[in-house]
Design an enzyme around this catalytic site. Structure first.
Site, PDB file in Angstrom:
ATOM      1  N   GLU A  54      67.723 159.327  52.600  1.00 47.34           N
ATOM      2  CA  GLU A  54      68.803 160.208  53.055  1.00 47.34           C
ATOM      3  C   GLU A  54      70.167 159.534  52.878  1.00 47.34           C
ATOM      4  O   GLU A  54      70.288 158.327  53.070  1.00 47.34           O
ATOM      5  CB  GLU A  54      68.581 160.563  54.532  1.00 47.34           C
ATOM      6  CG  GLU A  54      67.319 161.374  54.753  1.00 47.34           C
ATOM      7  CD  GLU A  54      67.053 161.647  56.230  1.00 47.34           C
ATOM      8  OE1 GLU A  54      67.866 161.238  57.087  1.00 47.34           O
ATOM      9  OE2 GLU A  54      66.031 162.285  56.527  1.00 47.34           O
ATOM     10  N   HIS A 101      68.284 166.929  58.112  1.00 48.04           N
ATOM     11  CA  HIS A 101      67.929 166.086  59.261  1.00 48.04           C
ATOM     12  C   HIS A 101      68.666 166.542  60.526  1.00 48.04           C
ATOM     13  O   HIS A 101      69.457 165.792  61.116  1.00 48.04           O
ATOM     14  CB  HIS A 101      68.228 164.616  58.968  1.00 48.04           C
ATOM     15  CG  HIS A 101      67.435 163.680  59.841  1.00 48.04           C
ATOM     16  ND1 HIS A 101      67.126 162.403  59.469  1.00 48.04           N
ATOM     17  CD2 HIS A 101      66.892 163.845  61.083  1.00 48.04           C
ATOM     18  CE1 HIS A 101      66.442 161.809  60.436  1.00 48.04           C
ATOM     19  NE2 HIS A 101      66.290 162.664  61.432  1.00 48.04           N
ATOM     20  N   ARG A 110      59.574 161.391  59.544  1.00 52.89           N
ATOM     21  CA  ARG A 110      60.336 160.494  58.691  1.00 52.89           C
ATOM     22  C   ARG A 110      60.030 160.806  57.224  1.00 52.89           C
ATOM     23  O   ARG A 110      58.863 160.997  56.848  1.00 52.89           O
ATOM     24  CB  ARG A 110      59.989 159.019  58.982  1.00 52.89           C
ATOM     25  CG  ARG A 110      60.631 158.468  60.265  1.00 52.89           C
ATOM     26  CD  ARG A 110      62.122 158.271  60.052  1.00 52.89           C
ATOM     27  NE  ARG A 110      62.764 157.601  61.162  1.00 52.89           N
ATOM     28  CZ  ARG A 110      63.388 158.216  62.160  1.00 52.89           C
ATOM     29  NH1 ARG A 110      63.403 159.536  62.199  1.00 52.89           N
ATOM     30  NH2 ARG A 110      63.979 157.527  63.114  1.00 52.89           N
TER      31      ARG A 110
END
Length: 321
Positions: free
Chosen positions: A260, A278, A231
């Site tokens: 993000e 990601h 994360r």
């Protein structure tokens, strides 16, 4: 006989809808601060299929909901405390993405250490000509000591993949894993001081917020490498940007970011950073498997009364008044 109503707030993998549409009534709504549902419709909803956050305020709108099936292994956007209070089972999609994320972690590690994206870009822009060669990579994986920050399901898969590279492996978690054949360090700082490569694979919790800070990066040092497939919440991005720019840290490979899809310019600019949007679990086979598990959790709950992969914070059975 009316079918059980399943709520789908916002977008979700189309495979989930394909699996559910013939068995349930699908009620699709936009993601808004308050769900656009009248009281009658909200009262009929007994299950939820969701990708992303599901706040407690939405749960309060759904008096009859029994189970919330979340698309993803992480569920930090889910108000599991509120769900537990209301007797709602929350499920996630563990295990089916472990291999993909672990594979990506190894790929990102190699790309970061050997500067392979830069080498490809150098070739594609026409620089490879007679008498020219791409500069030697500063680092090698050979002889490295790799520390795993997190040794859960995915962390263990990463460790197994590292073993054939003949690197030393150590780890830090809240407690020692008695069966893990790797050196354990009781604090992240001690791990960072001992290793030259840190792979972060921890969830988003209050305890992991910006734990990889300037001190940890300094401990890794100028030959140090950070890889994060957990994360973005875990990393102090300002400190990381400064360490990459100054050379206090050798390189970083990141698949996740703090806010993000916003990526700070301090991470976009350095040549010693390899960045991915990601995508660690983002393959067609893995996302289909995740979608199937979302559907299977809902089907199993309403057919057999048992969820396949409930998260530990919520009950196995619906609370009945």
């Amino acid at each position: 006989m009316s079918r059980i109503a399943i709520l789908v707030p916002g977008k979700i993998h189309e495979r989930v809808l394909e699996r559910l549409k013939d068995r349930f009534e699908i009620i699709a709504v936009a993601r808004e601060e308050r769900l656009a549902l009248d009281n009658d419709t909200a009262g009929r909803i007994r299950g939820v299929a969701v990708s992303g956050a599901f706040p407690g305020a939405w749960m309060d709108q759904l008096p009859g909901v029994e189970v919330i099936a979340s698309f993803g292994v992480g569920y930090d956007g889910m108000d599991v405390k509120r769900a537990a209070e209301k007797g709602i089972v929350v499920t996630n999609t563990p295990d089916v993405l472990n291999d993909e994320v672990a594979d990506t972690a190894i790929g990102l590690l190699l790309n970061t250490i050997r500067e392979l994206p830069r080498a490809e870009a150098w070739l594609r822009t026409g620089n490879w000509k007679p008498g020219t060669a791409f500069p030697l990579s500063r680092f090698s994986l050979k002889g490295r000591h790799i520390g795993l920050y997190g040794l859960g399901r995915i962390g263990l898969e990463i460790a197994k993949r590292l073993e054939p590279f003949k690197v030393k492996i150590s780890y830090h978690t809240r407690s020692r894993h008695p069966d893990a054949p790797y050196d354990y360090y009781p604090t992240l700082k001690e791990l960072a001081e001992a290793v030259d490569t840190l792979i972060a694979i921890v969830p988003k919790t209050p305890q992991t917020h910006k734990t990889i800070d300037a001190d940890i990066l300094a401990a890794l040092g100028p030959n140090g490498v950070l890889v994060n497939v957990g994360r973005g919440w875990t990393v102090d991005e300002e400190a990381l940007s400064a360490a990459l720019a100054s050379g206090a840290l050798g390189a970083a490979g990141l698949d996740v970011f703090y806010d993000e899809p916003t990526v700070p310019s301090g991470l976009l600019e350095p040549a010693n950073a390899v960045l991915l949007p990601h995508v660690a679990s983002a393959s067609v086979p893995t996302r289909v498997a995740m979608a199937d598990l979302v559907a299977d959790n809902l089907i199993a709950w309403f057919d057999k009364g048992t969820a396949l992969t409930p998260v530990p914070e919520t009950p196995q059975k619906v609370k009945r008044d």
